[in-house]
Design a protein around this motif. Structure first.
Motif, PDB file in Angstrom:
ATOM      1  N   GLU A 124      -7.363  -6.650  -5.077  1.00 48.29           N
ATOM      2  CA  GLU A 124      -5.991  -6.670  -4.624  1.00 48.29           C
ATOM      3  C   GLU A 124      -5.472  -7.037  -3.550  1.00 48.29           C
ATOM      4  O   GLU A 124      -4.411  -7.862  -3.564  1.00 48.29           O
ATOM      5  CB  GLU A 124      -5.468  -5.060  -4.832  1.00 48.29           C
ATOM      6  CG  GLU A 124      -5.496  -4.447  -6.455  1.00 48.29           C
ATOM      7  CD  GLU A 124      -5.390  -2.727  -6.323  1.00 48.29           C
ATOM      8  OE1 GLU A 124      -5.184  -2.409  -7.305  1.00 48.29           O
ATOM      9  OE2 GLU A 124      -5.787  -2.326  -5.285  1.00 48.29           O
ATOM     10  N   ASN A 125      -6.398  -7.167  -2.522  1.00 44.13           N
ATOM     11  CA  ASN A 125      -5.672  -7.863  -1.204  1.00 44.13           C
ATOM     12  C   ASN A 125      -5.672  -9.350  -1.346  1.00 44.13           C
ATOM     13  O   ASN A 125      -5.073  -9.924  -1.141  1.00 44.13           O
ATOM     14  CB  ASN A 125      -7.047  -7.485  -0.084  1.00 44.13           C
ATOM     15  CG  ASN A 125      -6.491  -6.334   0.608  1.00 44.13           C
ATOM     16  OD1 ASN A 125      -5.730  -6.471   1.539  1.00 44.13           O
ATOM     17  ND2 ASN A 125      -7.206  -5.319   0.513  1.00 44.13           N
ATOM     18  N   GLU A 159       0.990  -1.212  -0.257  1.00 49.56           N
ATOM     19  CA  GLU A 159      -0.192  -0.040   0.170  1.00 49.56           C
ATOM     20  C   GLU A 159       1.088   1.196   0.001  1.00 49.56           C
ATOM     21  O   GLU A 159       0.455   2.043  -0.672  1.00 49.56           O
ATOM     22  CB  GLU A 159      -0.889   0.034   1.274  1.00 49.56           C
ATOM     23  CG  GLU A 159      -2.120  -1.093   1.055  1.00 49.56           C
ATOM     24  CD  GLU A 159      -3.113  -1.081   2.255  1.00 49.56           C
ATOM     25  OE1 GLU A 159      -4.059  -1.626   2.175  1.00 49.56           O
ATOM     26  OE2 GLU A 159      -2.350  -0.668   3.337  1.00 49.56           O
ATOM     27  N   ILE A 172       2.199   1.651  -3.378  1.00 49.20           N
ATOM     28  CA  ILE A 172       1.094   2.329  -4.442  1.00 49.20           C
ATOM     29  C   ILE A 172       0.626   3.492  -4.119  1.00 49.20           C
ATOM     30  O   ILE A 172       0.093   4.179  -4.926  1.00 49.20           O
ATOM     31  CB  ILE A 172      -0.059   1.040  -4.318  1.00 49.20           C
ATOM     32  CG1 ILE A 172       0.368  -0.500  -5.094  1.00 49.20           C
ATOM     33  CG2 ILE A 172      -1.333   1.578  -5.347  1.00 49.20           C
ATOM     34  CD1 ILE A 172      -0.464  -1.484  -4.924  1.00 49.20           C
ATOM     35  N   GLY A 173       0.569   3.915  -2.744  1.00 48.91           N
ATOM     36  CA  GLY A 173      -0.108   4.948  -2.390  1.00 48.91           C
ATOM     37  C   GLY A 173      -1.316   5.241  -2.122  1.00 48.91           C
ATOM     38  O   GLY A 173      -1.804   6.323  -2.012  1.00 48.91           O
ATOM     39  N   ARG A 174      -1.890   4.148  -1.689  1.00 56.31           N
ATOM     40  CA  ARG A 174      -3.284   3.982  -1.620  1.00 56.31           C
ATOM     41  C   ARG A 174      -3.664   2.663  -0.995  1.00 56.31           C
ATOM     42  O   ARG A 174      -2.977   1.860  -1.064  1.00 56.31           O
ATOM     43  CB  ARG A 174      -4.263   4.109  -2.654  1.00 56.31           C
ATOM     44  CG  ARG A 174      -4.112   3.101  -3.759  1.00 56.31           C
ATOM     45  CD  ARG A 174      -5.175   3.091  -4.819  1.00 56.31           C
ATOM     46  NE  ARG A 174      -4.866   2.508  -5.806  1.00 56.31           N
ATOM     47  CZ  ARG A 174      -5.220   1.114  -5.808  1.00 56.31           C
ATOM     48  NH1 ARG A 174      -5.666   0.548  -4.825  1.00 56.31           N
ATOM     49  NH2 ARG A 174      -4.890   0.418  -7.366  1.00 56.31           N
ATOM     50  N   ASN A 175      -4.922   2.480  -0.311  1.00 58.89           N
ATOM     51  CA  ASN A 175      -5.310   1.359   0.427  1.00 58.89           C
ATOM     52  C   ASN A 175      -5.656   0.333  -0.963  1.00 58.89           C
ATOM     53  O   ASN A 175      -5.993   0.579  -1.808  1.00 58.89           O
ATOM     54  CB  ASN A 175      -6.664   1.444   0.846  1.00 58.89           C
ATOM     55  CG  ASN A 175      -6.217   2.248   2.556  1.00 58.89           C
ATOM     56  OD1 ASN A 175      -4.969   1.911   2.840  1.00 58.89           O
ATOM     57  ND2 ASN A 175      -7.232   2.802   2.943  1.00 58.89           N
ATOM     58  N   LEU A 176      -5.214  -1.071  -0.538  1.00 58.97           N
ATOM     59  CA  LEU A 176      -5.534  -1.823  -1.779  1.00 58.97           C
ATOM     60  C   LEU A 176      -7.223  -2.112  -1.817  1.00 58.97           C
ATOM     61  O   LEU A 176      -7.744  -2.116  -0.619  1.00 58.97           O
ATOM     62  CB  LEU A 176      -4.678  -3.147  -1.446  1.00 58.97           C
ATOM     63  CG  LEU A 176      -3.209  -3.150  -1.514  1.00 58.97           C
ATOM     64  CD1 LEU A 176      -2.820  -4.532  -1.404  1.00 58.97           C
ATOM     65  CD2 LEU A 176      -2.774  -2.635  -2.686  1.00 58.97           C
ATOM     66  N   SER A 177      -7.651  -2.549  -2.869  1.00 63.46           N
ATOM     67  CA  SER A 177      -8.935  -2.948  -3.049  1.00 63.46           C
ATOM     68  C   SER A 177      -9.273  -4.286  -2.606  1.00 63.46           C
ATOM     69  O   SER A 177      -8.284  -4.939  -2.444  1.00 63.46           O
ATOM     70  CB  SER A 177      -9.502  -2.655  -4.686  1.00 63.46           C
ATOM     71  OG  SER A 177      -8.648  -3.872  -5.264  1.00 63.46           O
ATOM     72  N   PRO A 226      -0.685  -2.183  -9.071  1.00 69.00           N
ATOM     73  CA  PRO A 226      -2.057  -2.394  -9.047  1.00 69.00           C
ATOM     74  C   PRO A 226      -2.573  -3.524 -10.007  1.00 69.00           C
ATOM     75  O   PRO A 226      -2.010  -3.577 -10.913  1.00 69.00           O
ATOM     76  CB  PRO A 226      -2.433  -1.071  -8.976  1.00 69.00           C
ATOM     77  CG  PRO A 226      -1.781  -0.458  -9.906  1.00 69.00           C
ATOM     78  CD  PRO A 226      -0.282  -1.107  -9.615  1.00 69.00           C
ATOM     79  N   SER A 234      -7.834  -1.927 -14.236  1.00 69.91           N
ATOM     80  CA  SER A 234      -9.498  -1.305 -14.038  1.00 69.91           C
ATOM     81  C   SER A 234     -10.268  -2.370 -14.940  1.00 69.91           C
ATOM     82  O   SER A 234      -9.711  -3.041 -15.914  1.00 69.91           O
ATOM     83  CB  SER A 234      -9.626  -0.072 -14.385  1.00 69.91           C
ATOM     84  OG  SER A 234      -9.490   0.201 -15.704  1.00 69.91           O
TER      85      SER A 234
END
Length: 301
Positions: free
Chosen positions: A22-23, A11, A14-19, A119, A122
């Motif tokens: 992604e987890n 995280e 990537i600079g954000r929480n994983l979806s 990541p 999409s």
């Protein structure tokens, strides 16, 4: 294998929480080598080939009358032995040809840039890449298939696939080993031109095989969602190709119909379809008026 030791590290990178997806991908692939992830394709191919055609095959063997109104060639009934032989022969090709090819092709997968990391792509990215893969494969497959119907190509290689003049789902990959190898080339061109994530590659392999199984199913289901896809060929379209057999110079497309339309190789199919539609309309009209339709019935058969 992911280059992270923990979710927090992933995280932070990537600079954000994983979806949630992604987890799940992190949990599954973090310590798994990339080549093992790629070799999942062998299992996917085998499971899809075994399970997807099974319900229709079981219904055709056990309850043939239940699906008769939807069968494209209703007079053709294959015994259980034909299904088993088809399955055995395709399994041998998977084991001796497709499996080794998958094992040997991993360096090429890495070279073209198919990734396994975070990541995840999409849904839009996955959808657009899959569309490119289908279009590229369909165009290449059209010309290879058309070449296979030359005298040499058919007699030496492609006649094996046409042993089933009334195709069944298990016969979608039923072919000469050389044909399996040759047709694998356009399947890989799309991912090579527009490389994506390994998950996209998995989906491509799975969807392409499922589509081939449906196209060879021998049944035209009126409420199939694939009927909503523009220019999609489907079972009826490809069944005509098998019905005509080695002399067929029509309906070479594997998925879509635009190549056959552009290059004029669907004229026989369109003529027959229009002719049968007129016969059926005449049959209905005469039946309503009490006219003898036995001659028309013979023509339709």
């Amino acid at each position: 294998m992911l280059p992270y030791q923990s979710l927090a590290e992933a995280e932070a990178s990537i600079g954000r929480n994983l979806s949630a997806a992604e987890n799940l991908w992190f949990w599954y692939s973090a310590s798994m080598p990339d080549y093992i992830l790629y070799y999942h394709n062998i299992a996917f191919l085998f499971l899809i080939f075994t399970l997807v055609p099974l319900p229709i095959a079981a219904a055709e063997i056990l309850f043939p009358s239940a699906l008769s109104p939807l069968k494209l060639q209703p007079k053709v009934r294959l015994p259980l032995s034909s299904f088993l032989k088809c399955y055995k022969d395709v399994f041998c090709v998977f084991f001796f040809v497709v499996g080794p090819l998958q094992l040997l092709s991993y360096p090429t997968i890495k070279m073209v840039g198919i990734r396994t990391g975070l990541p995840l792509p999409s849904p839009w990215e996955v959808g657009l890449q899959l569309l490119v893969y289908f279009l590229v494969e369909d165009y290449g497959n059209y010309w290879i298939h058309r070449a296979m119907h030359s005298q040499w190509g058919y007699e030496k290689i492609h006649h094996v696939h046409h042993e089933f003049t009334a195709p069944i789902g298990f016969a979608a990959p039923y072919a000469h080993w050389a044909e399996v190898l040759i047709l694998g080339i356009p399947s890989f061109v799309g991912p090579a031109l527009v490389p994506g994530h390994m998950i996209t590659f998995w989906l491509w392999i799975a969807l392409r095989q499922i589509e081939a199984i449906e196209t060879h199913s021998g049944y035209d289901f009126p409420f199939s969602p694939t009927k909503l896809i523009p220019f999609y060929g489907g079972p009826e379209y490809h069944d005509y190709h098998h019905y005509v057999g080695g002399q067929s110079q029509s309906n070479f497309a594997s998925v879509f119909t635009y190549c056959d339309y552009i290059y004029g190789t669907d004229k026989g199919y369109r003529y027959q379809k229009a002719h049968l539609a007129k016969l059926r309309e005449q049959w209905k009209s005469d039946d309503q008026n009490g006219t003898d339709t036995s001659n028309l019935n013979g023509k339709l058969e």
